[in-house]
Design an enzyme around this catalytic site. Sequence first.
Site, short mmCIF file in Angstrom:
data_model
loop_
_atom_site.label_atom_id
_atom_site.label_comp_id
_atom_site.label_asym_id
_atom_site.label_seq_id
_atom_site.Cartn_x
_atom_site.Cartn_y
_atom_site.Cartn_z
N HIS A 115 2.41 -14.49 -101.64
CA HIS A 115 1.48 -15.60 -101.38
C HIS A 115 2.02 -16.85 -102.05
CE1 HIS A 115 -1.84 -13.51 -99.35
NE2 HIS A 115 -1.52 -12.47 -100.10
N ALA A 162 -6.10 -10.66 -91.90
CA ALA A 162 -6.81 -10.36 -93.16
C ALA A 162 -6.58 -8.90 -93.52
CB ALA A 162 -8.30 -10.65 -93.01
N ASP A 184 -1.71 -2.43 -96.98
CA ASP A 184 -2.51 -3.65 -97.19
C ASP A 184 -3.87 -3.47 -96.52
OD1 ASP A 184 -3.18 -6.17 -98.10
OD2 ASP A 184 -2.10 -7.25 -96.52
#
Length: 389
Positions: free
Chosen positions: A201, A314, A280
Amino acid sequence: MTATDARARTVLAGAHVVRPGGVDEGGRVTVENSRIAATADDRDGVAGHATETHDLTGHWIVPGFVDIHVHGGGGASFSAGTAEEALTAIDTHRRHGTTTMLASTVTGTVDDLARQAGALSELVEQGDLAGLHFEGPFISPGRCGAHDPDLLRAPEPDAVRRLLDAARGTARMMTIAPELPGGIEAVRLLAERGAIAAIGHTDATYETTRAAIEAGARAATHLFNAMPPLGHRAPGPVAALLEDERITVELVNDGTHLHPSVLRLALRAAGPDRVAFITDAMGAAGMGDGSYPLGPLRVEVTDGVARLPDGTIAGSTLTLDHALRRAVTVDGRPVDDAVRALSTTPARLLGIADRTGSIEEGKDADLVVLDADFTVVGVMRRGEWLVKP
């Protein structure tokens, strides 16, 4: 030998057994109590003692999967910070072959994350989890993905220490954007405390990423996703992370996060010994389409793909058995290469390869049985069947 010892012995015979040296055709694995007792043809040594023998001709036996990046499953989330939800997520992924996992949090306030860490650390201490992974809040606002941008912050040492202290020694990984103020110092602090600093990120340059690696970073959080693309004049973090032998790179192999050609590129550049397939996964893993929480945000799942209302990916609804099946049947990877990325490499990154991650004598009996189509038909964790073939 006592009657108790005899009842605790299981023989799995006739399968393709994936071991560190390759694949044993018509192989045999003997389990005693919670451990792998033998991985060869030892019928003379165990004759008459096995109370449970499985003929698995035509099947595969692979080591239990190790997921170092998972947020939830079965409609439950680790970010809820309760044992009930955590155990639901753990059970969901175990039934898909993941016998070892880190609980990944989502960006929140430091107070809330400390509370979650305190609750989840109890599950680590009792052996249900292998540790905690803090994904946020020390990440780039420009690459926040499905993290609340209002809750992001720079990795001040006091905040990093507070989360590590709240986890009571169970924090195994933290994602850091090293270009943030204090980012390189945070990487050093994590290395000193025995936690894995993962670069992700991030909007870091190639040079800043190199500096973070020199400071002790050892992993890349879902490589390619939530970071600048590889450029021929501004290579950014991707090139630095792929080229350094010290870095293990996470890849989400669900067909959505990465184009197949990009997956092939990463596997060629890093190899299965430096690639860790991850899920994830958020709460929708193992569930159907619908609306689910991801930390403080709401996520809509349509056709198995999780997105925020603006279309941002997401997390995923992936389980690692599907990642393995895709790696072999779609990406054309050898089964033993896929197994290294699913089990052996992430176990080594976590420092637990002496106990799990491969089928070897003396290690925990963490095993997955797959049919000829690479569908899970059996899961054993520490010698106990969770899904019995």
